[in-house]
Design a protein around this motif. Structure first.
Motif, PDB file in Angstrom:
ATOM      1  N   ALA A 238       0.835  -1.207   0.000  1.00  0.00           N
ATOM      2  CA  ALA A 238       0.000   0.000   0.000  1.00  0.00           C
ATOM      3  C   ALA A 238       0.867   1.254   0.000  1.00  0.00           C
ATOM      4  CB  ALA A 238      -0.925  -0.008   1.213  1.00  0.00           C
ATOM      5  N   ALA A 239       1.981   1.223   0.752  1.00  0.00           N
ATOM      6  CA  ALA A 239       2.890   2.366   0.781  1.00  0.00           C
ATOM      7  C   ALA A 239       3.510   2.609  -0.590  1.00  0.00           C
ATOM      8  CB  ALA A 239       3.987   2.129   1.825  1.00  0.00           C
ATOM      9  N   ILE A 240       3.875   1.542  -1.291  1.00  0.00           N
ATOM     10  CA  ILE A 240       4.441   1.680  -2.640  1.00  0.00           C
ATOM     11  C   ILE A 240       3.387   2.222  -3.596  1.00  0.00           C
ATOM     12  CG2 ILE A 240       5.587   0.480  -4.532  1.00  0.00           C
ATOM     13  CD1 ILE A 240       6.525  -1.605  -2.515  1.00  0.00           C
ATOM     14  N   PHE A 241       2.157   1.753  -3.465  1.00  0.00           N
ATOM     15  CA  PHE A 241       1.077   2.244  -4.312  1.00  0.00           C
ATOM     16  C   PHE A 241       0.894   3.751  -4.131  1.00  0.00           C
ATOM     17  CE2 PHE A 241      -3.418   3.438  -4.634  1.00  0.00           C
ATOM     18  CZ  PHE A 241      -3.659   3.132  -5.960  1.00  0.00           C
ATOM     19  N   PHE A 242       0.839   4.205  -2.894  1.00  0.00           N
ATOM     20  CA  PHE A 242       0.672   5.635  -2.631  1.00  0.00           C
ATOM     21  C   PHE A 242       1.882   6.428  -3.113  1.00  0.00           C
ATOM     22  CE2 PHE A 242      -2.910   4.484  -0.049  1.00  0.00           C
ATOM     23  CZ  PHE A 242      -3.703   5.620  -0.011  1.00  0.00           C
ATOM     24  N   THR A 243       3.055   5.808  -3.105  1.00  0.00           N
ATOM     25  CA  THR A 243       4.252   6.473  -3.619  1.00  0.00           C
ATOM     26  C   THR A 243       4.131   6.744  -5.107  1.00  0.00           C
ATOM     27  OG1 THR A 243       5.656   5.431  -1.928  1.00  0.00           O
ATOM     28  CG2 THR A 243       6.763   6.255  -3.901  1.00  0.00           C
ATOM     29  N   SER A 244       3.461   5.867  -5.827  1.00  0.00           N
ATOM     30  CA  SER A 244       3.362   6.008  -7.282  1.00  0.00           C
ATOM     31  C   SER A 244       2.348   7.053  -7.720  1.00  0.00           C
ATOM     32  CB  SER A 244       3.011   4.655  -7.917  1.00  0.00           C
ATOM     33  OG  SER A 244       1.711   4.235  -7.533  1.00  0.00           O
ATOM     34  N   ILE A 245       1.467   7.496  -6.822  1.00  0.00           N
ATOM     35  CA  ILE A 245       0.393   8.406  -7.210  1.00  0.00           C
ATOM     36  C   ILE A 245       0.924   9.747  -7.700  1.00  0.00           C
ATOM     37  CG2 ILE A 245      -1.583   9.721  -6.338  1.00  0.00           C
ATOM     38  CD1 ILE A 245      -2.312   7.369  -4.610  1.00  0.00           C
ATOM     39  N   VAL A 246       2.011  10.235  -7.100  1.00  0.00           N
ATOM     40  CA  VAL A 246       2.520  11.548  -7.492  1.00  0.00           C
ATOM     41  C   VAL A 246       2.914  11.593  -8.963  1.00  0.00           C
ATOM     42  CG1 VAL A 246       4.967  11.155  -6.936  1.00  0.00           C
ATOM     43  CG2 VAL A 246       4.008  13.455  -6.740  1.00  0.00           C
ATOM     44  N   PHE A 247       3.322  10.465  -9.518  1.00  0.00           N
ATOM     45  CA  PHE A 247       3.725  10.439 -10.925  1.00  0.00           C
ATOM     46  C   PHE A 247       2.514  10.543 -11.851  1.00  0.00           C
ATOM     47  CE2 PHE A 247       7.017   8.209  -8.506  1.00  0.00           C
ATOM     48  CZ  PHE A 247       8.093   9.029  -8.803  1.00  0.00           C
ATOM     49  N   THR A 248       1.363  10.056 -11.400  1.00  0.00           N
ATOM     50  CA  THR A 248       0.149  10.241 -12.185  1.00  0.00           C
ATOM     51  C   THR A 248      -0.222  11.712 -12.232  1.00  0.00           C
ATOM     52  OG1 THR A 248      -1.458   9.982 -10.356  1.00  0.00           O
ATOM     53  CG2 THR A 248      -0.617   7.976 -11.362  1.00  0.00           C
ATOM     54  N   PHE A 249      -0.013  12.408 -11.127  1.00  0.00           N
ATOM     55  CA  PHE A 249      -0.300  13.845 -11.086  1.00  0.00           C
ATOM     56  C   PHE A 249       0.702  14.627 -11.920  1.00  0.00           C
ATOM     57  CE2 PHE A 249       0.702  17.931  -9.003  1.00  0.00           C
ATOM     58  CZ  PHE A 249      -0.490  18.592  -9.242  1.00  0.00           C
TER      59      PHE A 249
END
Length: 276
Positions: A238-249
């Motif tokens: 879950a922590a890795i998933f949330f880490t990847s969100i900034v790249f979508t933005f």
């Protein structure tokens, strides 16, 4: 602020960038996520109002992980102080984030309320941890209908809040506008987000299968440690998933006022854009 249109294959790049960024600062990013989740758990234990406050804090936790991932992607170590990033950028920023959190909590509670109309609140009780999940319960038609209705209603809510904390933080726009632009940004780049979601589902499935084999062996050799390992791994993913969100933005919206801090120097040519 301009909306940028990216090809579907960018979704895979977002996942890989999240994995690489987490690998560069695993302890710092994992610690921030765990602290955020622990804070929400403690607050949710408060009588009556606790669960609502915990829901309202989720956009703040999402922003914390996006800012931390941005720091890590640029070679800087995220610190625990980032847990308060949503509350220390001025009174206007604080007001916007509190309003966004309130809107998220209200939207989520409306979804739970809608599901209760279908099965009398059974799914809501299970989801909120008040009723244990059983096989018999999961097979009830009313419970399944309430579950699918909740998932259907949560999808647009998720899209609206996906970029909203970052749009408030980096672009300084109002909560209502941030929800609108977030939803539009996700819909216009739906191909990339579908690939992003499918790739993450694949990561979770493969990790779950590998973990099941490992914990099965450990359960025979050690016993109780297997359950703890499963929980820790789930939190880590879950922590890795949330880490990847900034790249979508970063790839969905142009940088604020020419600020390039969200742009990876290795990202190459900027994608096509359109006014949002």
């Amino acid at each position: 602020m301009k909306l940028q249109i990216v090809p579907p294959g960018t979704g895979l790049q977002w996942v890989l960038q999240g994995l690489r960024t987490f690998k560069s600062q695993p302890l710092a990013l994992a610690a921030l996520f765990f602290l955020g989740m622990a804070s929400m758990s403690l607050i949710s234990a408060l009588p009556l109002i606790g669960p609502v406050i915990a829901l309202a804090l989720l956009p703040c936790i999402s922003l914390t992980m996006m800012v931390a991932a941005s720091e890590a992607a640029h070679g800087r170590k995220p610190t625990p102080a980032l847990l308060l990033v949503a509350f220390r950028s001025g009174s206007q920023h604080l007001h916007s984030m509190l309003m966004l959190g309130g809107l998220y909590a209200a939207g989520f509670l409306l979804i739970i309320g809608a599901s209760s109309l279908v099965d009398g609140g059974t799914f809501a009780s299970v989801y909120l941890g008040q009723t244990p999940m059983t096989r018999e319960l999961a097979e009830e038609p009313e419970f399944q209908s309430a579950m699918w209705l909740s998932m259907f209603l949560y999808l647009p809510l998720s899209l609206a809040f996906w970029h909203a904390p970052a749009l408030i933080h980096w672009h300084g726009i109002s909560p209502v506008k941030s929800l609108f632009f977030s939803f539009v940004g996700c819909i216009r780049n739906i191909g990339a987000y579908l690939v992003f979601g499918v790739c993450w589902i694949g990561v979770f499935i493969v990790s779950g299968m590998a973990l099941a084999i490992v914990t099965g062996i450990l359960a025979m050799l050690i016993g109780s440690i297997a359950g703890g390992l499963m929980v820790a791994t789930a939190l880590m993913l879950a922590a890795i998933f949330f880490t990847s969100i900034v790249f979508t933005f970063r790839d969905s919206f142009s940088p604020p006022d020419g600020d390039q801090t969200l742009i990876d120097s290795s990202s190459g040519t900027a994608p096509p854009s359109s006014d949002s």
